[in-house]
Design an enzyme around this catalytic site. Structure first.
Site, mmCIF file in Angstrom:
data_model
loop_
_atom_site.group_PDB
_atom_site.id
_atom_site.type_symbol
_atom_site.label_atom_id
_atom_site.label_comp_id
_atom_site.label_asym_id
_atom_site.label_seq_id
_atom_site.Cartn_x
_atom_site.Cartn_y
_atom_site.Cartn_z
ATOM 1 N N GLU A 1 -13.162 -6.180 10.045
ATOM 2 C CA GLU A 1 -11.779 -5.876 10.423
ATOM 3 C C GLU A 1 -11.689 -4.447 10.917
ATOM 4 O O GLU A 1 -12.624 -3.662 10.773
ATOM 5 C CB GLU A 1 -10.862 -6.020 9.198
ATOM 6 C CG GLU A 1 -11.297 -5.101 8.056
ATOM 7 C CD GLU A 1 -10.143 -4.474 7.303
ATOM 8 O OE1 GLU A 1 -8.973 -4.757 7.619
ATOM 9 O OE2 GLU A 1 -10.417 -3.663 6.404
ATOM 10 N N GLU B 1 0.820 -1.217 0.000
ATOM 11 C CA GLU B 1 0.000 0.000 0.000
ATOM 12 C C GLU B 1 0.853 1.266 0.000
ATOM 13 O O GLU B 1 0.397 2.331 0.391
ATOM 14 C CB GLU B 1 -0.948 -0.029 1.195
ATOM 15 C CG GLU B 1 -2.025 -1.091 1.019
ATOM 16 C CD GLU B 1 -2.799 -1.339 2.292
ATOM 17 O OE1 GLU B 1 -3.851 -0.737 2.445
ATOM 18 O OE2 GLU B 1 -2.338 -2.130 3.126
ATOM 19 N N GLY C 1 -6.825 5.168 5.395
ATOM 20 C CA GLY C 1 -6.366 6.102 4.375
ATOM 21 C C GLY C 1 -6.755 7.541 4.690
ATOM 22 O O GLY C 1 -7.798 7.810 5.283
ATOM 23 N N TYR D 1 -13.386 -1.362 -6.437
ATOM 24 C CA TYR D 1 -12.401 -0.437 -5.896
ATOM 25 C C TYR D 1 -11.782 0.531 -6.882
ATOM 26 O O TYR D 1 -11.053 1.423 -6.493
ATOM 27 C CB TYR D 1 -11.334 -1.199 -5.099
ATOM 28 C CG TYR D 1 -11.970 -1.742 -3.865
ATOM 29 C CD1 TYR D 1 -12.186 -0.907 -2.770
ATOM 30 C CD2 TYR D 1 -12.451 -3.021 -3.815
ATOM 31 C CE1 TYR D 1 -12.845 -1.365 -1.656
ATOM 32 C CE2 TYR D 1 -13.108 -3.504 -2.694
ATOM 33 C CZ TYR D 1 -13.298 -2.666 -1.618
ATOM 34 O OH TYR D 1 -13.956 -3.121 -0.516
ATOM 35 N N ASP E 1 -14.473 -1.791 9.539
ATOM 36 C CA ASP E 1 -15.266 -2.172 8.369
ATOM 37 C C ASP E 1 -16.271 -3.252 8.760
ATOM 38 O O ASP E 1 -15.907 -4.231 9.412
ATOM 39 C CB ASP E 1 -14.351 -2.708 7.255
ATOM 40 C CG ASP E 1 -13.453 -1.616 6.671
ATOM 41 O OD1 ASP E 1 -13.733 -0.423 6.904
ATOM 42 O OD2 ASP E 1 -12.466 -1.964 5.983
ATOM 43 N N ARG F 1 -10.515 2.946 11.815
ATOM 44 C CA ARG F 1 -11.727 2.708 11.033
ATOM 45 C C ARG F 1 -12.090 1.235 11.118
ATOM 46 O O ARG F 1 -11.214 0.376 10.999
ATOM 47 C CB ARG F 1 -11.504 3.081 9.564
ATOM 48 C CG ARG F 1 -12.800 3.269 8.769
ATOM 49 C CD ARG F 1 -12.523 3.429 7.287
ATOM 50 N NE ARG F 1 -12.320 2.129 6.679
ATOM 51 C CZ ARG F 1 -11.404 1.864 5.743
ATOM 52 N NH1 ARG F 1 -10.601 2.808 5.302
ATOM 53 N NH2 ARG F 1 -11.300 0.649 5.261
ATOM 54 N N SER G 1 -6.839 -2.722 1.549
ATOM 55 C CA SER G 1 -7.233 -2.334 0.191
ATOM 56 C C SER G 1 -7.682 -3.535 -0.650
ATOM 57 O O SER G 1 -7.474 -3.564 -1.852
ATOM 58 C CB SER G 1 -6.088 -1.609 -0.524
ATOM 59 O OG SER G 1 -5.679 -0.496 0.222
ATOM 60 N N ASN H 1 -8.895 -1.010 10.920
ATOM 61 C CA ASN H 1 -7.699 -0.440 10.299
ATOM 62 C C ASN H 1 -7.118 0.601 11.242
ATOM 63 O O ASN H 1 -7.728 1.647 11.444
ATOM 64 C CB ASN H 1 -8.078 0.238 8.980
ATOM 65 C CG ASN H 1 -8.736 -0.755 8.031
ATOM 66 O OD1 ASN H 1 -8.083 -1.530 7.367
ATOM 67 N ND2 ASN H 1 -10.064 -0.753 8.011
HETATM 68 N N1 ADP Z 1 -17.064 -12.318 4.481
HETATM 69 C C1 ADP Z 1 -17.304 -11.443 3.506
HETATM 70 N N2 ADP Z 1 -18.484 -11.444 2.835
HETATM 71 C C2 ADP Z 1 -18.725 -10.563 1.832
HETATM 72 N N3 ADP Z 1 -17.849 -9.636 1.415
HETATM 73 C C3 ADP Z 1 -16.660 -9.585 2.035
HETATM 74 C C4 ADP Z 1 -16.322 -10.465 3.112
HETATM 75 N N4 ADP Z 1 -15.068 -10.173 3.509
HETATM 76 C C5 ADP Z 1 -14.644 -9.150 2.745
HETATM 77 N N5 ADP Z 1 -15.600 -8.778 1.868
HETATM 78 C C6 ADP Z 1 -15.484 -7.677 0.904
HETATM 79 O O1 ADP Z 1 -14.116 -7.367 0.734
HETATM 80 C C7 ADP Z 1 -13.835 -6.043 1.192
HETATM 81 C C8 ADP Z 1 -12.469 -6.015 1.883
HETATM 82 O O2 ADP Z 1 -12.473 -6.907 2.970
HETATM 83 P P1 ADP Z 1 -11.789 -6.559 4.362
HETATM 84 O O3 ADP Z 1 -11.956 -7.743 5.245
HETATM 85 O O4 ADP Z 1 -12.315 -5.262 4.887
HETATM 86 O O5 ADP Z 1 -10.241 -6.461 3.974
HETATM 87 P P2 ADP Z 1 -9.276 -5.234 3.584
HETATM 88 O O6 ADP Z 1 -8.277 -5.207 4.679
HETATM 89 O O7 ADP Z 1 -8.667 -5.603 2.282
HETATM 90 O O8 ADP Z 1 -10.117 -3.984 3.541
HETATM 91 C C9 ADP Z 1 -14.990 -5.712 2.136
HETATM 92 O O9 ADP Z 1 -15.178 -4.324 2.253
HETATM 93 C C10 ADP Z 1 -16.140 -6.420 1.451
HETATM 94 O O10 ADP Z 1 -16.594 -5.678 0.334
HETATM 95 MG MG MG Z 2 -11.489 -3.316 4.838
#
Ligand code: ADP
Ligand code: MG
Length: 313
Positions: free
Chosen positions: A275, A14, A281, A221, A262, A260, A150, A277
């Site tokens: 998760e 990143e 960003g 994205y 998510d 943040r 990301s 962060n």
């Molecule tokens: N279990 C899940 N079910 C549906 N979509 C998911 C799931 N896990 C991740 N995603 C999708 O992937 C994106 C990124 O996942 P995330 O776990 O937040 O990792 P990152 O650290 O890459 O942001 C989420 O915002 C969502 O859109």
């Molecule tokens: Mg995320």
């Protein structure tokens, strides 16, 4: 007025996002009247910090090295106050598997998952356990590296045939991966900002893919192909619960300054924390600045507040 070292770049995947966050933070700090020195973090980091003797470091790094406690540890050793979460919180938050175990232990909802390191596959025959995992999670299954951001290395496996390639992709980013139950829902991000009265959840941002397959990350994205809505349109009770869960996650991890969380909200209004962060960003298109703006906190004010919190640790 302080002498501020803005740490950005580094060698994580990143890096480019971090450089954009760092440049924007530098501009804001200059407008606030500080003496600002930008550092593209590399092998000479310790030497440069010793030479510069900054009053404080603003850490605008994302991903491995900058967001996982590594740089924070060095700043502790050098005695330089810094923005954002401390070493243990960064280490926990950058590890999705550790985060999810912590959340489950404290009753915070997060999608069911199984996690493996590379040793399990190479030396312990973990591949033979895949059918049992697939049966318990049901398709589609989300495969992701434990420690990236990301959406890097994340794949949706629609059938058993997709799983091996998804695992290989995830293992190219980290030695630990998780297979997670897919939640059919909307993407929410809750930014948290520490203030005099403790951490506060900012207005929720929803990321809405404008077109394309929901399973396609490119579509999700790429700039301009995702629309952000802030505050997200949600029933009051759901929004309230999302903010509560985000604050609970932030506090369980021991985050500080800002962060943040998510989440996904499914069709029944149930929330699932994905998760956290520790250094989200700070670019023009990033979610924390958008959420702050919606709360009436402009970017310079946001940066000023984050900087002030470094001295309050
Ligand atoms: N279990 C899940 N079910 C549906 N979509 C998911 C799931 N896990 C991740 N995603 C999708 O992937 C994106 C990124 O996942 P995330 O776990 O937040 O990792 P990152 O650290 O890459 O942001 C989420 O915002 C969502 O859109
Ligand atoms: Mg995320």
């Amino acid at each position: 007025m302080s002498r501020v070292a803005v740490l950005a770049g580094g060698s994580s995947f990143e890096r480019q996002v971090s450089l954009r966050s760092g440049a924007r933070v530098e501009d804001a700090l200059e407008r606030l009247g500080h003496e600002v020195v930008g550092i593209d973090v590399g092998r000479d980091l310790v030497g440069r910090l010793r030479e510069l003797e900054p009053d404080v470091a603003f850490v605008a790094m994302h991903g491995a090295g900058g967001e996982d406690g590594t740089v924070q540890e060095l700043l502790e050793i050098l005695g330089v106050p810094y923005t954002g979460s401390g070493v243990p919180a960064c280490a926990r938050a950058m590890d999705k598997v550790a985060t999810k175990h912590l959340l489950l232990e404290h009753g915070v909802p997060t999608p069911p998952f199984f996690a493996f390191n590379q040793t399990a596959f190479r030396e312990l025959g973990a591949a033979d356990a895949l059918p049992a995992i697939e049966e318990r999670l049901a398709f589609p299954i989300v495969v992701k590296p434990s420690s990236q951001g990301s959406a890097l290395g994340i794949k949706f496996a629609r059938t058993a045939a997709d799983v091996p390639a998804a695992l290989v992709a995830a293992f190219s980013y980290d030695h630990k991966v998780l297979l997670e139950r897919f939640v059919d829902g909307r993407d929410l991000a809750v930014s948290v900002l520490d203030g005099p009265d403790g951490p506060e959840a900012l207005p929720i941002v929803e990321a809405v893919p404008r077109e394309g397959d929901v399973y396609d990350f490119q579509a999700r994205y790429e700039i301009g192909r995702t629309e952000f809505i802030c505050p997200a349109e949600l029933p009051d009770a759901v929004a309230e619960r999302a903010r509560e869960l985000a604050l609970r996650t932030y506090e369980l991890l021991g985050c500080f300054g800002f962060g943040r969380v998510d989440l996904l909200v499914d069709g029944d209004g149930e929330l699932h924390v994905l998760e956290a962060n520790p250094i989200p960003g700070l670019t023009e298109t990033s979610l924390l600045p958008q959420a702050a703006e919606a709360a009436g906190i402009g970017f310079d004010d946001l940066v000023g507040r984050i900087l002030a919190s470094a001295f309050a640790r």
